[in-house]
Design an enzyme around this catalytic site. Sequence first.
Site, PDB file in Angstrom:
ATOM      1  N   PHE A 286       0.834  -1.209   0.000  1.00 26.76           N
ATOM      2  CA  PHE A 286       0.000   0.000   0.000  1.00 26.76           C
ATOM      3  C   PHE A 286       0.865   1.253   0.000  1.00 26.76           C
ATOM      4  O   PHE A 286       0.624   2.199  -0.759  1.00 26.76           O
ATOM      5  CB  PHE A 286      -0.919  -0.030   1.218  1.00 26.76           C
ATOM      6  CG  PHE A 286      -1.591   1.284   1.514  1.00 26.76           C
ATOM      7  CD1 PHE A 286      -2.534   1.815   0.649  1.00 26.76           C
ATOM      8  CD2 PHE A 286      -1.272   1.992   2.667  1.00 26.76           C
ATOM      9  CE1 PHE A 286      -3.160   3.027   0.923  1.00 26.76           C
ATOM     10  CE2 PHE A 286      -1.886   3.200   2.950  1.00 26.76           C
ATOM     11  CZ  PHE A 286      -2.831   3.715   2.081  1.00 26.76           C
TER      12      PHE A 286
ATOM     13  N   GLU B 116      -7.743   0.616  12.895  1.00 29.38           N
ATOM     14  CA  GLU B 116      -7.875   0.218  11.498  1.00 29.38           C
ATOM     15  C   GLU B 116      -7.343  -1.203  11.314  1.00 29.38           C
ATOM     16  O   GLU B 116      -7.891  -1.993  10.553  1.00 29.38           O
ATOM     17  CB  GLU B 116      -7.115   1.197  10.603  1.00 29.38           C
ATOM     18  CG  GLU B 116      -7.288   0.963   9.125  1.00 29.38           C
ATOM     19  CD  GLU B 116      -6.510   1.975   8.284  1.00 29.38           C
ATOM     20  OE1 GLU B 116      -6.797   2.062   7.080  1.00 29.38           O
ATOM     21  OE2 GLU B 116      -5.619   2.667   8.828  1.00 29.38           O
TER      22      GLU B 116
ATOM     23  N   HIS C  78     -11.374   5.813  11.409  1.00 27.32           N
ATOM     24  CA  HIS C  78     -11.544   4.359  11.276  1.00 27.32           C
ATOM     25  C   HIS C  78     -12.210   3.761  12.522  1.00 27.32           C
ATOM     26  O   HIS C  78     -13.394   3.936  12.700  1.00 27.32           O
ATOM     27  CB  HIS C  78     -10.226   3.660  10.948  1.00 27.32           C
ATOM     28  CG  HIS C  78      -9.669   4.076   9.630  1.00 27.32           C
ATOM     29  ND1 HIS C  78     -10.288   3.786   8.428  1.00 27.32           N
ATOM     30  CD2 HIS C  78      -8.560   4.787   9.301  1.00 27.32           C
ATOM     31  CE1 HIS C  78      -9.589   4.288   7.424  1.00 27.32           C
ATOM     32  NE2 HIS C  78      -8.538   4.904   7.930  1.00 27.32           N
TER      33      HIS C  78
END
Length: 436
Positions: free
Chosen positions: A19, A227, A246
């Site tokens: 990511f 998260e 989150h």
Amino acid sequence: RPAFDVLADYSVYQRFDNFNSKYSPFRMAAMRRIFLKTSNHIGGRYFAELLKIVLNRHETGKGHNSGCEMRLSIYGMESHEWDDLASWMLQDWGGSFPGPMVSTHNRWLVQIPRLWRIYSTKPGLENPTFLDMLKNIFNPLFEATLHPEKHPKIAEALKHIVGFDSVDDEGSSEETCSSQRPAEWTTQKNPCYWWQLYYLWANMEVLNALRASRGMNTFAFRPHAGETGDPMHLACTYMLCSSINHGINLDMQVSLQYLYYLDQVGLSISPLSNNFLFRKIAENPFPKFFRRGLNVTLSTDDPLLFHMSDDALLEEYSVARASFDLSMTDIMELARNSVQQSGFEESFKEKWLGKEYKKGVTFFDEQITHVPLVRAKFRAEHLAIEHMLVHLIGAGKGKAVLEEMKVQFGLARDAHRNVLFDNFDHVPTFPERNQL
């Protein structure tokens, strides 16, 4: 974007390393510095012109009104970062959208990545400590607050900043929580999440008290939490924050979930981001939190990576409505919560929530929010009852309360039965009628 390889795909699921590499076009860090940084050889011009286009879309939005809280980064690697960022924010960039990086429809958040592991190995530093990093982050803010005439750019930039975020991979390895002071932390290993957030919060608390005493704006602490990684990170943010980003791991800690409900700690959830990274939409606890009355709303997170259109927030609402079977009243309640959680000033909130919004949700103007009063009263009354029960149980009245509740439920049952019998000569048959 697909050609630049910056769109999230299956390769980033449960892989924060992949990511992070998606932030860089062609996975080249130099490309990221050129296009998505405020400090580089072109003075952050490309990034500024890109954001100007985005801000203009919010300011000239047709058919809907929207505000945003975009993020800029302070890393704590150098003492001059705040000077550089403030100069970038206040520069007149000319072109199609002239003026500084200030908008009626945006308030800035500053995110602080937890990058001690990188700072501690930085060349040229002699015996670095975590305190050095904290000084790079906070000393310029205290100086600009105490002596705004000496640091006019930072002082002016701070007027447009409403909060701070803390970001990084919550699942990365870290040391256990300790009582060491920042000046004593010299190991290259990551301090634990709790420890780092506490010292960010502590400095922010002192800074806010100082700024409030001088009539200046203050800052919220709204970190990424829950998260991924240890669900107990959410215990830390419960104690330190009024809202977080989150929080989906709350479904693993029901007791913490209840505390977040009681104190209405805000949860800004991004189901599309979660879907690519840590939790598929079908497994997202967002609808559960919403039905239970937690203070949740929808937000975007890294729209360049996760969204396909110019209106990323509308994507989040559209997908959530379809995926979680939300009604339009639900959508209005989520939008209302978004305004309430935001860092926009009081006059903005009065415009979109009503003049008396501070008194509680039942005082929000339903003609503005489009949330019916009956929905607001349902939320408020159930929350009040939960607080009542907590106070009674805390005072040692648990058994007495239970007995009284049995009596009251019995009376309510009898009342329902009387309504039925008083209105029918011959009572119809239906399942479990004998229970009445």
